[in-house]
Design a protein around this motif. Structure first.
Motif, PDB file in Angstrom:
ATOM      1  N   ASN A   1       2.776   3.812  -8.602  1.00  0.00           N
ATOM      2  CA  ASN A   1       2.816   5.001  -9.455  1.00  0.00           C
ATOM      3  C   ASN A   1       2.509   4.534 -10.872  1.00  0.00           C
TER       4      ASN A   1
ATOM      5  N   TYR B   1      -4.571  -4.987  -3.319  1.00  0.00           N
ATOM      6  CA  TYR B   1      -3.183  -5.091  -2.897  1.00  0.00           C
ATOM      7  C   TYR B   1      -2.699  -6.537  -2.847  1.00  0.00           C
TER       8      TYR B   1
ATOM      9  N   PRO C   1       0.818  -1.211   0.000  1.00  0.00           N
ATOM     10  CA  PRO C   1       0.000   0.000   0.000  1.00  0.00           C
ATOM     11  C   PRO C   1       0.851   1.260   0.000  1.00  0.00           C
ATOM     12  N   GLY C   2       0.436   2.231  -0.825  1.00  0.00           N
ATOM     13  CA  GLY C   2       1.113   3.521  -0.887  1.00  0.00           C
ATOM     14  C   GLY C   2       2.310   3.569  -1.813  1.00  0.00           C
ATOM     15  N   SER C   3       2.609   2.463  -2.549  1.00  0.00           N
ATOM     16  CA  SER C   3       3.825   2.429  -3.369  1.00  0.00           C
ATOM     17  C   SER C   3       3.571   2.513  -4.866  1.00  0.00           C
TER      18      SER C   3
ATOM     19  N   ASP D   1      -1.761   5.223  -5.601  1.00  0.00           N
ATOM     20  CA  ASP D   1      -2.809   4.643  -4.746  1.00  0.00           C
ATOM     21  C   ASP D   1      -2.869   5.405  -3.436  1.00  0.00           C
ATOM     22  N   ASP D   2      -4.035   5.348  -2.789  1.00  0.00           N
ATOM     23  CA  ASP D   2      -4.258   6.111  -1.557  1.00  0.00           C
ATOM     24  C   ASP D   2      -4.056   5.289  -0.296  1.00  0.00           C
ATOM     25  N   SER D   3      -3.425   4.107  -0.422  1.00  0.00           N
ATOM     26  CA  SER D   3      -3.171   3.190   0.699  1.00  0.00           C
ATOM     27  C   SER D   3      -4.437   2.558   1.249  1.00  0.00           C
ATOM     28  N   LYS D   4      -5.592   2.829   0.615  1.00  0.00           N
ATOM     29  CA  LYS D   4      -6.860   2.259   1.063  1.00  0.00           C
ATOM     30  C   LYS D   4      -7.539   1.445  -0.032  1.00  0.00           C
TER      31      LYS D   4
ATOM     32  N   TYR E   1       6.167   0.097  -8.572  1.00  0.00           N
ATOM     33  CA  TYR E   1       5.560  -0.226  -7.281  1.00  0.00           C
ATOM     34  C   TYR E   1       6.521  -1.090  -6.490  1.00  0.00           C
TER      35      TYR E   1
END
Length: 397
Positions: free
Chosen positions: A318, A350, A314-316, A328-331, A372
């Motif tokens: 592009n 994910y 999550p969060g990686s 991504d917004d980690s959610k 990612y």
């Protein structure tokens, strides 16, 4: 001199507690304005979870040295609690000397016993049960969900609210002695109740005339009584306006005329197809960052889909697609970063690395470079325990 607003005081009662003898007569001690816990205690985390009702008795009094006539006063709730889980109501018992137990009885007298119910208990109903077995004649009315009945034994009484009804016809046999017996049909009722029985209620054995006068163990059987509404107390609270009112209006509309008085009875909610520990599942980074060239294909409508090939931390992410840059917004959702924002929504799984983008009109197809950090799902250490299932806590789900 006149009696001013500041001369009218709220006076404490003798005992500001939730014990049986809380309340009592008026004292000369005024309730200090704007003081924390001047009447009610703090709300604990346990009370916030399971609910609680706090009762406090106060008096209105005049503190002045003049002899001007006192023409009366009134009290209202002018501001609702900021916590939506807390409600405040006023009511008057009409007594200068009563205590908390008397006020509680006034609240509980919303329903009072009436006549015998059109059914009787079938056998002993044990303490802790959340359903009761009953029997009635075929022509009698079946009880309805939401109705309240009172169970009365020689030592205990309890009000129960029906939450579900299951009925069926059964054949019963009765022996008159010397081998002389008859068979007859009665309707059996299995009634779920909103709260467990607090004590064992003796029931009877089916006979052609109803049920036996004594229960199976020789104790006098409990009675089942219907109830009727007896509005013993009037409550005053506050509710926001649902529609604006203007000068001269003869009616107004508020959001609700109801307010919470006592904690609601708990009920069971089934959790279907839940995996043990799955709620703790999380995706963790697993390996160095990588770059891939994706190909999006049309799925349905305006939706396009592609796969990273592995899970994604999550969060990686592009992603550059059709002149737009997204992350991504980690959610589990995609957020716009720069360029042309042509999608209406986007998601990423994910665990599987599946990416879905949607736009208005036809789906987009084409190549899209992405970078990612691979991720893998893990459950971590699971904290487990055991709860003994007994007659007092067992349920249906």
């Amino acid at each position: 001199m006149t009696i001013n607003v500041d001369d009218v005081k709220l006076l404490k009662s003798q005992r500001l507690t939730d014990e049986e003898d809380g309340g009592g007569r008026a004292t000369g001690q005024a309730v200090t304005d704007a003081e924390i816990n001047n009447l009610f205690p703090d709300i604990s985390r346990l009370d916030r979870t399971t609910g609680r009702i706090n009762l406090r008795k106060v008096f209105a009094g005049v503190s002045t040295t003049n002899a001007d006539p006192y023409l009366g006063a009134h009290s209202i709730v002018v501001k609702a609690p900021l916590d939506p889980r807390v409600s405040v109501l006023l009511f008057n018992t009409g007594s200068q000397t009563d205590e908390r137990k008397d006020a509680r009885n006034a609240i509980e007298s919303y329903v009072v016993p009436a006549v015998s119910a059109p059914f009787e208990l079938l056998g002993n109903q044990l303490k802790g049960q959340r359903a009761i077995a009953c029997v009635q004649r075929e022509e009698q009315r079946i009880p309805e969900i939401g109705e309240v009945y009172q169970l009365v034994s020689t030592a205990h009484e309890q009000y129960v609210r029906i939450s579900s009804v299951d009925s069926r016809l059964e054949q019963f046999a009765f022996d008159y002695g010397n081998g002389n017996y008859i068979t007859f049909t009665r309707r059996r009722l299995d009634l779920s109740i909103s709260a467990a029985l607090l004590e064992t209620m003796p029931g009877g054995q089916v006979t052609p005339a109803g049920t036996a006068a004594s229960s199976l163990d020789g104790k006098a059987k409990a009675q089942v009584l219907t109830t009727q509404v007896a509005d013993a107390a009037r409550y005053y609270g506050i509710s926001p306006l649902a529609l604006a009112v203007a000068e001269g209006d003869l009616s107004l509309r508020v959001q609700s005329v109801y307010s919470q008085l006592v904690p609601s009875a708990t009920r069971e909610s089934a959790l279907i197809d839940q995996l043990g520990g799955y709620q703790r599942r999380m995706v963790l980074a697993a390996g160095p960052a990588r770059s891939v060239s994706l190909t999006f294909v049309a799925v349905t409508g305006g939706q396009s889909r592609s796969f990273l090939g592995t899970g994604c931390a999550p969060g990686s992410l592009n992603l550059t697609a059709n002149s737009g840059v997204y992350g991504d917004d980690s959610k589990g959702g995609l957020r716009f970063i720069s360029g042309s924002n042509w999608i209406t929504s986007g998601t990423i799984d994910y665990e599987t690395g599946e990416i879905n983008v949607t736009r208005s009109g036809s789906a987009w197809t084409g190549a899209a470079p992405a970078s990612y950090q691979p991720g893998a799902a893990a459950t971590g250490e699971t904290v487990s325990g055991e709860v003994e299932i007994t007659l007092g806590n067992r349920g249906y789900v």
